[in-house]
Design a protein around this motif. Structure first.
Motif, short mmCIF file in Angstrom:
data_model
loop_
_atom_site.label_atom_id
_atom_site.label_comp_id
_atom_site.label_asym_id
_atom_site.label_seq_id
_atom_site.Cartn_x
_atom_site.Cartn_y
_atom_site.Cartn_z
N TYR A 158 0.82 -1.22 0.00
CA TYR A 158 0.00 0.00 0.00
C TYR A 158 0.85 1.26 0.00
CZ TYR A 158 -3.97 -3.02 0.69
OH TYR A 158 -4.92 -3.97 0.50
N TYR A 159 2.04 1.18 0.57
CA TYR A 159 2.98 2.30 0.56
C TYR A 159 3.29 2.70 -0.89
CZ TYR A 159 7.58 4.57 1.01
OH TYR A 159 8.65 5.41 0.92
N ARG A 160 3.54 1.71 -1.72
CA ARG A 160 3.86 1.98 -3.12
C ARG A 160 2.67 2.41 -3.93
NH1 ARG A 160 6.84 -3.02 -5.26
NH2 ARG A 160 6.65 -1.81 -7.15
N LYS A 161 1.48 1.89 -3.61
CA LYS A 161 0.31 2.15 -4.44
C LYS A 161 -0.50 3.37 -4.01
CE LYS A 161 -0.72 -2.60 -5.80
NZ LYS A 161 -1.72 -3.68 -5.72
N SER A 162 -0.68 3.53 -2.70
CA SER A 162 -1.72 4.44 -2.24
C SER A 162 -1.27 5.63 -1.41
CB SER A 162 -2.74 3.66 -1.38
OG SER A 162 -3.23 2.56 -2.11
#
Length: 164
Positions: A158-162
């Protein structure tokens, strides 16, 4: 109702409010629960450490537990494990869980710095646990390492995506 001007509509279209994914919401809720619960447990353990030590040095304590239907030998083993790391182990872990809570709070708000704070707190918890608890009691840290790795890995997705 207030009317939007063309400029307001354009700004909202260009900079939409980011939405937290359901998976991240679930992870954050689980982490919030864990951080608060662990803080409470560790703070109470720190606060009651001396009293518990006094109670367990009483000669009647083994008899008291036997009267309650608790095996005195099992209770003695559990209390020895509780006292082994020392009082300040519980204070250190309580404070680190506060850091973990704030890391999750930032991730809840989709801020990347939350991932870094959470990860550092979790690694510190593992280090403190290994140095002060497992080295003294002989308990295995692997289940904690596995759960920590799973949560950090999921948060990283989620760090990378959101997160911003």
């Amino acid at each position: 109702m207030e009317e939007f001007t063309d400029n307001q509509q354009i700004k909202e279209f260009e900079n939409p409010v980011p939405q937290r994914p359901t998976g991240l919401t679930i992870l954050c809720i689980l982490s919030f629960i864990n951080a608060v619960w662990q803080f409470i447990i560790n703070f109470i353990s720190f606060s009651s450490f001396n009293m518990m030590k006094t109670v367990t040095t009483d000669e009647n304590y083994a008899e008291l537990f036997e009267n309650m239907g608790v095996d005195a030998d099992q209770m003695e083993t559990a209390m020895a494990a509780f006292f082994a790391p020392g009082k300040f182990y519980y204070l250190f872990t309580a404070l680190i869980y506060i850091g973990s809570f704030f890391g999750v709070l930032y991730m809840w708000r989709l801020q990347k710095k939350g991932f870094h704070i959470y990860t550092i707190a979790q690694i510190l918890l593992l280090i403190v646990m290994v140095l002060m608890f497992t080295s003294v009691t002989g308990a295995s840290p692997w289940s904690n390492v596995v759960f920590t790795a799973i949560f950090i890995g999921l948060y990283f997705i989620y760090y990378r995506k959101s997160m911003n």
